[in-house]
Design a protein around this motif. Structure first.
Motif, PDB file in Angstrom:
ATOM      1  N   THR A 150       0.835  -1.208   0.000  1.00 46.29           N
ATOM      2  CA  THR A 150       0.000   0.000   0.000  1.00 46.29           C
ATOM      3  C   THR A 150       0.867   1.255   0.000  1.00 46.29           C
ATOM      4  N   LEU A 154       1.181   4.273  -2.827  1.00 46.45           N
ATOM      5  CA  LEU A 154       1.042   5.695  -2.495  1.00 46.45           C
ATOM      6  C   LEU A 154       2.275   6.491  -2.912  1.00 46.45           C
ATOM      7  N   PHE A 198      -2.007  -0.578  -4.651  1.00 47.39           N
ATOM      8  CA  PHE A 198      -2.833  -0.033  -3.573  1.00 47.39           C
ATOM      9  C   PHE A 198      -4.046  -0.925  -3.300  1.00 47.39           C
TER      10      PHE A 198
END
Length: 227
Positions: A150, A154, A198
């Protein structure tokens, strides 16, 4: 790890590996953006450019006369021509990229590259955690792996936005020689890797969580063991 859970992890991991491949492709290639200057002379060569996080490539393209009174840019970049690539000065002091250094933002370029490196690092650590989680009684590593993926997603989308702002400031500058630009396939790879890393990172987190109790009086401690 139960067979059903292991299957879900493997399917998610395969999709994540596609995202990681797209991430590496975006980071090491030079087609994030393509720039085109105004053509001053027709039936002559002009110099278009495309660049990535680390270097700039210019290409001399022969341009024929277009419609009268219509401003025309140099390109498209896919046309044949003499190609020359060099690393940005702040990454390789011996290289020469004067045509680009006049209008680019050095801080933007360094920031985008540094954030992309963090993204690559997070994806590597996440992959190691997933591979280790397939060992007996080590599936707890899936949770940190999901967070690393994740974070990787980002970071790469932040790098994309920094690069986009860099190009925008370059085009809007009074000193710019570029009149046309567009984002190319390396940029698309970065955006696609963000989506896969993500979403699949979040999915992996939910897969790794303990089973939800089936009955109101059942607690997570009462659930059937997974090993």
């Amino acid at each position: 790890m139960s067979e059903g859970k292991a299957l879900k992890v493997r399917v998610t991991f395969v999709i994540i590996l596609v995202g990681v491949a797209l991430l590496f492709t975006a980071v090491v290639t030079d087609h994030w953006a393509v720039l085109s200057p105004k053509v001053e002379k027709y039936n002559d060569t002009c110099e278009a450019a495309h660049f990535g996080l680390w270097r700039l490539c210019t290409k001399r393209i022969y341009v024929q006369e277009g419609e009268p009174g219509k401003e025309k840019g140099c390109g498209p970049i896919s046309l044949p021509g003499e190609r020359n690539c060099s690393y940005f000065k702040h990454f390789a002091p011996g290289e020469s990229t004067e045509i680009f250094e006049v209008t680019t933002q050095r801080e933007y370029s360094i920031s985008a590259a540094a954030i992309a490196i963090f993204s690559v690092g997070f994806s590597i650590i996440g992959t190691l955690c997933v591979l280790l989680s397939f060992r007996k009684k080590m599936d707890y590593l899936l949770r940190p792996a999901s967070m690393f993926y994740t974070f990787s997603g980002l970071c790469i989308i932040i790098s994309v936005e920094v690069m986009r702002q860099s190009v925008k400031r370059m085009i809007d500058s009074d000193e710019t020689i570029w009149i046309e630009y567009y984002y190319s396939w390396s940029f698309a790879c970065a955006c696609a890797s963000f989506v896969l890393l993500f979403i699949c990172g979040i999915a992996l987190l939910f897969i790794s969580l303990p089973r939800i109790p089936r009955n109101p009086w059942e607690t997570c401690m009462d659930a059937e063991p997974e090993h």
